[in-house]
Write a protein that holds these residues in place. Sequence first.
Motif, PDB file in Angstrom:
ATOM      1  N   THR A   1       1.538  -4.491  -5.543  1.00  0.00           N
ATOM      2  CA  THR A   1       1.078  -3.779  -6.891  1.00  0.00           C
ATOM      3  C   THR A   1       0.120  -3.274  -6.084  1.00  0.00           C
ATOM      4  N   VAL A   2      -0.651  -3.787  -5.111  1.00  0.00           N
ATOM      5  CA  VAL A   2      -2.364  -2.896  -4.345  1.00  0.00           C
ATOM      6  C   VAL A   2      -0.770  -1.843  -3.242  1.00  0.00           C
ATOM      7  N   LEU A   3       0.130  -2.191  -2.820  1.00  0.00           N
ATOM      8  CA  LEU A   3       0.780  -1.458  -1.609  1.00  0.00           C
ATOM      9  C   LEU A   3       1.703  -0.162  -2.398  1.00  0.00           C
ATOM     10  N   ARG A   4       1.649  -0.254  -3.567  1.00  0.00           N
ATOM     11  CA  ARG A   4       2.116   0.576  -4.445  1.00  0.00           C
ATOM     12  C   ARG A   4       1.163   2.004  -4.787  1.00  0.00           C
ATOM     13  N   TYR A   5      -0.220   1.206  -5.331  1.00  0.00           N
ATOM     14  CA  TYR A   5      -1.072   2.072  -6.354  1.00  0.00           C
ATOM     15  C   TYR A   5      -1.675   2.819  -5.081  1.00  0.00           C
ATOM     16  N   ALA A   6      -2.140   1.947  -3.564  1.00  0.00           N
ATOM     17  CA  ALA A   6      -2.615   2.020  -2.320  1.00  0.00           C
ATOM     18  C   ALA A   6      -1.780   3.556  -1.429  1.00  0.00           C
ATOM     19  N   ALA A   7      -0.696   4.304  -1.689  1.00  0.00           N
ATOM     20  CA  ALA A   7       0.305   4.322  -0.844  1.00  0.00           C
ATOM     21  C   ALA A   7       0.099   5.601  -2.202  1.00  0.00           C
ATOM     22  N   ALA A   8       0.165   5.906  -3.516  1.00  0.00           N
ATOM     23  CA  ALA A   8       0.380   6.689  -4.436  1.00  0.00           C
ATOM     24  C   ALA A   8      -1.080   7.407  -4.531  1.00  0.00           C
ATOM     25  N   GLN A   9      -2.349   6.605  -3.793  1.00  0.00           N
ATOM     26  CA  GLN A   9      -3.455   7.315  -3.955  1.00  0.00           C
ATOM     27  C   GLN A   9      -3.544   8.040  -2.358  1.00  0.00           C
ATOM     28  N   GLN A  10      -2.507   7.454  -1.283  1.00  0.00           N
ATOM     29  CA  GLN A  10      -3.025   7.678  -0.587  1.00  0.00           C
ATOM     30  C   GLN A  10      -4.103   7.162   0.804  1.00  0.00           C
TER      31      GLN A  10
END
Length: 170
Positions: free
Chosen positions: A105-114
């Motif tokens: 979840t964190v990896l997906r969100y952090a990638a989307a937020q750059q």
Amino acid sequence: MAAPQSLAASGNPGAAAGAGLWLAGTLALQLAQPSQPVALPAWQGVALDARSVHLPALQGQPVVINLWASWCPPCRREMPVLRQARTAHAQVRFLWINQGEAPETVLRYAAAQQLPAADVLLDQDGQLGRLLGQRALPTTLFFNAAGELVALRSGELSAATLAQHLELLQ
């Protein structure tokens, strides 16, 4: 006009007892609250790039720690402000420490937020939040180069509030 009477003198001992219990409870809660940290806490986390980050080792440069979760609307709203500040203040280490979510979840969100993988850490059991005595999300802590806490903000940061706190790190 008569002077106000105390609760005990008013003939209502139940009200006086209730007020006394409320006062005692309030005092007990204040004493039970952990004191604010005065230095970077002895905590180590794993960043999304799989490197370990030991907070006390960061002493020597200013550090901004943001406690957040992807399900938290104010956390999501302040992410772009923090990301822009990181770009504008290269001398300050910004850390986004996720509280309690699964790595995927964190990896997906952090990638989307750059967000930079080296600066997004996992705290799946919320240990750092408890260690810092912080339960609210988002919470942002500002440590100077000596590792001393100089400011703490619970709640969403605006660009102006963030700039004001960053000035304290100079």
